[in-house]
Design a protein around this motif. Structure first.
Motif, PDB file in Angstrom:
ATOM      1  N   TYR A  83       0.854  -1.188   0.000  1.00  0.00           N
ATOM      2  CA  TYR A  83       0.000   0.000   0.000  1.00  0.00           C
ATOM      3  C   TYR A  83       0.891   1.239   0.000  1.00  0.00           C
ATOM      4  O   TYR A  83       1.386   1.659   1.037  1.00  0.00           O
ATOM      5  N   ASP A  84       1.088   1.836  -1.177  1.00  0.00           N
ATOM      6  CA  ASP A  84       2.049   2.933  -1.247  1.00  0.00           C
ATOM      7  C   ASP A  84       1.590   4.168  -0.477  1.00  0.00           C
ATOM      8  O   ASP A  84       2.409   4.836   0.181  1.00  0.00           O
ATOM      9  N   ASP A  85       0.305   4.498  -0.524  1.00  0.00           N
ATOM     10  CA  ASP A  85      -0.156   5.675   0.212  1.00  0.00           C
ATOM     11  C   ASP A  85       0.044   5.521   1.725  1.00  0.00           C
ATOM     12  O   ASP A  85       0.536   6.452   2.378  1.00  0.00           O
ATOM     13  N   PRO A  86      -0.337   4.383   2.328  1.00  0.00           N
ATOM     14  CA  PRO A  86      -0.030   4.208   3.749  1.00  0.00           C
ATOM     15  C   PRO A  86       1.469   4.205   4.055  1.00  0.00           C
ATOM     16  O   PRO A  86       1.872   4.655   5.131  1.00  0.00           O
ATOM     17  N   VAL A  87       2.290   3.701   3.130  1.00  0.00           N
ATOM     18  CA  VAL A  87       3.742   3.799   3.322  1.00  0.00           C
ATOM     19  C   VAL A  87       4.139   5.268   3.437  1.00  0.00           C
ATOM     20  O   VAL A  87       4.896   5.674   4.327  1.00  0.00           O
ATOM     21  N   HIS A  88       3.613   6.085   2.532  1.00  0.00           N
ATOM     22  CA  HIS A  88       3.921   7.515   2.548  1.00  0.00           C
ATOM     23  C   HIS A  88       3.405   8.165   3.840  1.00  0.00           C
ATOM     24  O   HIS A  88       4.095   9.003   4.437  1.00  0.00           O
ATOM     25  N   ASP A  89       2.222   7.774   4.270  1.00  0.00           N
ATOM     26  CA  ASP A  89       1.671   8.324   5.513  1.00  0.00           C
ATOM     27  C   ASP A  89       2.562   7.956   6.709  1.00  0.00           C
ATOM     28  O   ASP A  89       2.799   8.775   7.598  1.00  0.00           O
TER      29      ASP A  89
END
Length: 220
Positions: free
Chosen positions: A178-184
Motif C-alpha cells: 500500500y504505497d499511500d499508507p507507506v507515505h503516511d
C-alpha cells in the motif's frame, strides 16, 4: 573472493522464498555485507550510468546487534538532508551501523500491514521499501525515467537475492503493498519521493508440495 560458492552456482540456485521461520535471526556481519553490495560500486552498478535515485526504508525484526525498528539506508549519503526534510520531523536519524535509526520499536505489524497484510514481510529478518527520488528524476530526464527507476529497484532486488543464497537464507520480492499508507507512515506528501517496490529476507521454510526440475537440458 575465493574460497566460496561460484557465481554460476548462486545464479542457478536463486529462488524466491514462499514463507519464513520467525524464530531465526540474521548475523550482523551478513546483514552489513548485503547492504554494502547495494552501494553503487562495482558490478552490477557499473551497468547503469546514473547516480542512485532509490534508497531503502528497512523494517528490521531480527538482526543480531540491532534494535528492532525502522531504519533508513542511504545508497548515496548526500541524499540524507533532502530525504530527512521530506519525512516526519520526529524521526531520530541516529547513525547505527551505516544506517539511520528512525524509530526503535517492534515493526512487525507495520511491515505486515504495509505489504498487503502478508506474513512474509513480518516473519523474515527484515523487510524493506524502495523509496525513489521521483519527481525530480522525471523532471530532469523526462517521463521515460519512470522505467529507469524500476530498473534500479530491480537491480537492488536481484543483488539481495544473490547475496542471500551464499548466506544460506533467501529473499523474495513483494509486489503488493500500500504505497499511500507507506507515505503516511513516513510523513511524505506529494510526489517528490515515491515507494516503488518492497522486498524481504529471511530463513526459508520449504513448501514440500512444490516439485522442481531442471530448467534447461544442460542443467541435467
Amino acid at each position: 573472493a575465493p574460497p566460496g560458492p561460484i557465481a554460476r552456482e548462486m545464479v542457478l540456485r536463486r529462488r524466491s522464498a514462499v514463507a519464513f521461520d520467525p524464530r531465526v535471526g540474521l548475523r550482523l556481519d551478513t546483514f552489513q555485507q548485503m547492504l554494502r553490495r547495494l552501494r553503487p560500486h562495482g558490478p552490477p552498478w557499473d551497468s547503469v550510468g546514473w547516480s542512485p535515485a532509490v534508497h531503502l526504508i528497512l523494517f528490521v525484526h531480527r538482526v543480531e546487534g540491532l534494535v528492532p525498528g525502522m531504519y533508513a539506508f542511504l545508497r548515496d549519503p548526500s541524499a540524507e538532508a533532502e530525504l530527512r526534510a521530506a519525512m516526519r520531523p520526529e524521526f531520530l536519524w541516529v547513525e547505527v551501523q551505516d544506517l539511520r535509526l528512525l524509530v526503535p520499536t517492534d515493526v512487525t505489524w507495520a511491515a505486515n500491514r504495509l505489504s498487503c497484510d502478508q506474513d512474509i514481510a513480518a516473519e523474515g529478518f527484515f523487510s524493506l521499501g524502495m523509496l525513489a527520488r521521483f519527481e525530480a528524476t522525471l523532471a530532469e530526464h523526462g517521463d521515460w525515467a519512470y522505467r529507469r527507476l524500476f530498473w534500479e529497484c530491480g537491480l537492488i532486488g536481484q543483488v539481495l537475492y544473490l547475496e542471500a543464497e551464499p548466506a544460506g537464507v533467501r529473499g523474495t520480492g513483494i509486489g503488493c503493498f500500500y504505497d499511500d499508507p507507506v507515505h503516511d507512515t513516513l510523513g511524505l506528501t506529494g510526489h517528490a519521493w515515491q515507494s516503488l517496490y518492497h522486498f524481504c529476507v529471511g530463513e526459508p521454510i520449504e513448501d514440500t508440495r512444490l516439485e522442481t526440475a531442471p530448467g534447461y537440458e544442460w542443467e541435467k
